[in-house]
Design an enzyme around this catalytic site. Structure first.
Site, PDB file in Angstrom:
ATOM      1  N   SER A 128       0.858  -1.194   0.000  1.00 36.11           N
ATOM      2  CA  SER A 128       0.000   0.000   0.000  1.00 36.11           C
ATOM      3  C   SER A 128       0.889   1.239   0.000  1.00 36.11           C
ATOM      4  O   SER A 128       2.051   1.178   0.399  1.00 36.11           O
ATOM      5  CB  SER A 128      -0.868   0.022   1.257  1.00 36.11           C
ATOM      6  OG  SER A 128      -0.090   0.375   2.395  1.00 36.11           O
ATOM      7  N   ASP A 129       0.332   2.365  -0.431  1.00 32.62           N
ATOM      8  CA  ASP A 129       0.987   3.624  -0.126  1.00 32.62           C
ATOM      9  C   ASP A 129       0.839   3.832   1.383  1.00 32.62           C
ATOM     10  O   ASP A 129       0.042   3.160   2.043  1.00 32.62           O
ATOM     11  CB  ASP A 129       0.369   4.782  -0.918  1.00 32.62           C
ATOM     12  CG  ASP A 129       1.326   5.958  -1.080  1.00 32.62           C
ATOM     13  OD1 ASP A 129       2.309   6.041  -0.311  1.00 32.62           O
ATOM     14  OD2 ASP A 129       1.091   6.799  -1.959  1.00 32.62           O
ATOM     15  N   CYS A 130       1.600   4.755   1.941  1.00 31.50           N
ATOM     16  CA  CYS A 130       1.681   4.812   3.403  1.00 31.50           C
ATOM     17  C   CYS A 130       0.349   5.238   4.026  1.00 31.50           C
ATOM     18  O   CYS A 130      -0.145   6.330   3.759  1.00 31.50           O
ATOM     19  CB  CYS A 130       2.836   5.705   3.829  1.00 31.50           C
ATOM     20  SG  CYS A 130       4.393   4.950   3.311  1.00 31.50           S
ATOM     21  N   ASP A 131      -0.202   4.315   4.805  1.00 31.25           N
ATOM     22  CA  ASP A 131      -1.489   4.488   5.496  1.00 31.25           C
ATOM     23  C   ASP A 131      -2.676   4.475   4.557  1.00 31.25           C
ATOM     24  O   ASP A 131      -3.765   4.906   4.931  1.00 31.25           O
ATOM     25  CB  ASP A 131      -1.510   5.774   6.347  1.00 31.25           C
ATOM     26  CG  ASP A 131      -0.516   5.714   7.493  1.00 31.25           C
ATOM     27  OD1 ASP A 131      -0.415   4.643   8.122  1.00 31.25           O
ATOM     28  OD2 ASP A 131       0.172   6.715   7.736  1.00 31.25           O
ATOM     29  N   SER A 132      -2.546   3.959   3.327  1.00 29.17           N
ATOM     30  CA  SER A 132      -3.708   4.038   2.444  1.00 29.17           C
ATOM     31  C   SER A 132      -4.831   3.081   2.833  1.00 29.17           C
ATOM     32  O   SER A 132      -5.981   3.323   2.474  1.00 29.17           O
ATOM     33  CB  SER A 132      -3.328   3.901   0.969  1.00 29.17           C
ATOM     34  OG  SER A 132      -2.657   2.723   0.705  1.00 29.17           O
TER      35      SER A 132
END
Length: 619
Positions: free
Chosen positions: A147-151
């Site tokens: 994932s992108d960060c915290d997506s």
């Protein structure tokens, strides 16, 4: 860096999103607006990072991001965390997906990162069709999906896509996500399994994909000092050859946009040079974002000052160049007394960055006034250098006879100032080309959130990028001048190519605008284009030869698209042959309205520079 504990071995790079809109704050991270160029860049970048020279092992693990149709960060309050990119299947398969496909299929990348945004109402990190279906299913990813960060947190807390955090964890992992940047899955996956929303086998699959990557990186192969890269250390960082490479990369990336004969400068005949502008003594600005630690900086002022005597005036105290920061008097006075003036203007991360898109394409603040005032006051030639990631509307400078030359240098890295001097003084002949269209300010009337690539004449929507845009440009994709001139001559290319369709194919008896770009009729169907390129000037130089095609007007096809590019270096008077192998079904195909690749039948026009060659494709 890893061997001394200062880095890991997985790098979430490259960014291969299409630079679709000139206002995008992260366009600076990408190779530009063209899918073929971006695809080739992706494969080269990934291969360079990963290739360990043996089997399936990895030097470092690269990651192609941000999948997919991600190119709005924060425009007029529309944020990437909640933006729903409404994209047609045609645009998705024609523009946004090709670089990711190349990255996985041709580059064998170790990882793909899904983005924050939704595509057609679904968060990409929870879209089973996009992750398991396309990346792992169709393209056969050999690696993990991150994932992108915290997506995952974002799709629950910002987008409210699921009712509970356990649902968010379950839907993401079941969609094909293997790794979460952040702690959301660590907090909620066990509860999702306990609630029966997710099976342990789903978790096992994700963990397996992650651990296989660690294995390929050599984490389970014993003493790291005994492994192929175990002897690298601090003495291999900032070597003289690496520092020269930084300078050479910057030289090759400089684009000469205008030259009325003032360049190259002669250092021996210049007694004084005024170096003016908010980026004229830039250091940190030159290394852009997601930057490393430089060995040392050579600012534009230092690079120029190593060749001639300089007088420096910033003109503005920062690139924002608001009314209070403008220092016109000192700047015009310096220009009025110097033999030559170099203005270095543009942007930095306060103007364009992650989480900040632009709303204007004009030079920031009072920079246009600074440029005009200094150019008018200059005693000698005035040279404009634009340092930025994205393009600007600098029409006023392009048309001004007070400005003798214009260069775009991007964010040129630690040796940027030395490279700028190398080009201005003719030690290096510029060969860079623009990777994006430079639009006029009037383009900002188009909402950045409108993802359509193709024009809509009924509403005046102009389309996007050189492939589809129908409006005026300040500079075009591929523009870039040299201190010499190059002549192209077509040596050979076919005038007709026939597709051998299977017996009974409907297009043998009916008039078809196109045929499918797969099947037996595509196998081995290719031809060569041979060109002779001659350096017709008086200075040696590099030259990029672009091969474009304009297909027949079916399926809302692009006006033209790039088939290939090759760079040649030639001495004055020297000629070289450039050959392109054109795979008919791969290179000449277009994507139809349903997202299927088709070969348009009829007249295709091949372009190289001013040369045009017509080719008829028939059954």
């Amino acid at each position: 860096m890893h061997n001394v504990g200062l880095a890991g071995l997985t790098f979430w790079s490259p960014n291969i999103n299409i630079f679709r809109d000139p206002r995008w704050g992260r366009g600076q991270e990408t190779p530009g607006e063209d899918p073929l160029l971006t695809s080739k860049y992706a494969v080269g970048y990934v291969t360079g990072l990963q290739n360990a020279g043996a089997g399936d092992s990895l030097k470092v693990a690269a990651c192609c991001k941000h999948y997919t149709a991600y190119d709005v960060d924060n425009w007029k309050g529309v944020e990437r965390y909640t933006f729903n990119a409404v994209v047609s299947q045609q645009d998705l398969d024609d523009t946004f997906q090709p670089p990711f496909k190349s990255c996985v299929v041709d580059g064998n990348v170790a990882s793909v990162m899904c983005s924050y945004n939704q595509v057609n109402g679904k968060p990409t990190c929870a879209d089973k069709d996009l992750l398991s279906g396309v990346i792992r299913g169709d393209w056969k990813l050999n690696g993990y999906i991150s994932s992108d960060c915290d997506s995952v947190d974002v799709l629950y807390n910002n987008q409210h896509y699921t009712k509970t955090p356990e649902d968010a964890a379950a839907i993401s992992i079941k969609a094909g996500l293997d790794l979460n940047c952040g702690n959301f899955l660590a907090q909620h996956t066990v509860a999702a399994v306990q609630a029966g929303k997710l099976s342990e086998s789903d978790v096992d699959r994700a963990i397996t994909n992650n651990f296989i990557t660690l294995m390929r990186l050599g984490f389970f192969d014993g003493d790291p000092r005994e492994l192929p890269f175990g002897n690298l250390g601090p003495s291999d960082v900032c070597t003289s050859s690496n520092q020269e490479l930084a300078r050479e990369a910057a030289r090759q990336g400089i684009v000469l946009l205008k030259n009325s004969g003032a360049l190259p400068l002669s250092a021996s005949s210049i007694k004084s040079m005024a170096v003016i502008g908010p980026d004229a003594n830039a250091s940190f600005t030159m290394i852009g974002n997601y930057e490393g630690t430089p060995c040392k900086y050579t600012t534009p002022l230092q690079g120029l000052g190593a060749n001639v005597a300089t007088v420096y005036q910033p003109g503005c105290t920062n690139v924002g160049c608001s009314g209070n920061s403008l220092q016109l008097d000192a700047a015009t006075k310096a220009a009025a007394s110097a033999d030559v003036t170099v203005l270095v203007v543009g942007a930095d991360q306060s103007i364009e960055r992650e989480s900040l898109d632009r709303t204007s394409l004009l030079l920031p603040g009072q920079q246009p006034q600074l440029v005009s005032a200094v150019a008018n006051a200059s005693r000698g030639p005035c040279i404009l250098v634009v340092m930025s990631g994205g393009p600007f509307d600098i029409s006023f400078a392009k048309s001004s006879d007070k400005i003798a030359a214009i260069l775009w240098v991007g964010y040129p890295g630690e040796a940027g100032g030395a490279a700028i001097a190398d080009v201005l003084f003719g030690y290096h002949n510029p060969s860079g080309r623009l990777p994006v269209t430079w639009y006029p300010e009037s383009f900002t009337k188009v909402p950045m959130t409108d993802m359509r690539m193709r024009p809509d004449p009924s509403t005046g929507y102009p389309g996007r990028t050189y492939r589809f845009y129908t409006g005026d440009t300040v500079y075009a994709f591929g523009d870039g001048l040299s201190y010499t001139s190059f002549a192209h001559h077509l040596v050979s290319a076919p005038k007709q190519v026939a597709l051998q369709l299977a017996v009974g194919h409907t297009c043998l008896t009916e008039r078809c605008p196109s045929v499918e770009a797969e099947g037996a009729h595509c196998e081995g169907l290719a031809f060569d284009v041979h060109l002779r390129v001659r350096n017709a000037g008086e200075m040696s130089g590099g030259h990029t030869v672009f091969l474009f095609s304009s297909p027949p007007a079916v399926h809302n096809a692009p006006a033209k698209h790039l088939l290939g590019f090759e760079k040649v270096s030639l001495e004055p008077g020297q000629a070289g042959v450039v050959a392109f192998k054109v795979d008919v079904c791969k290179d000449l195909s277009v994507v139809d309205e349903l997202g299927n690749r088709k070969v348009a039948l009829g007249s295709h026009t091949l372009h190289v520079g001013d040369l045009k060659h017509t080719l008829n494709l028939r059954v």
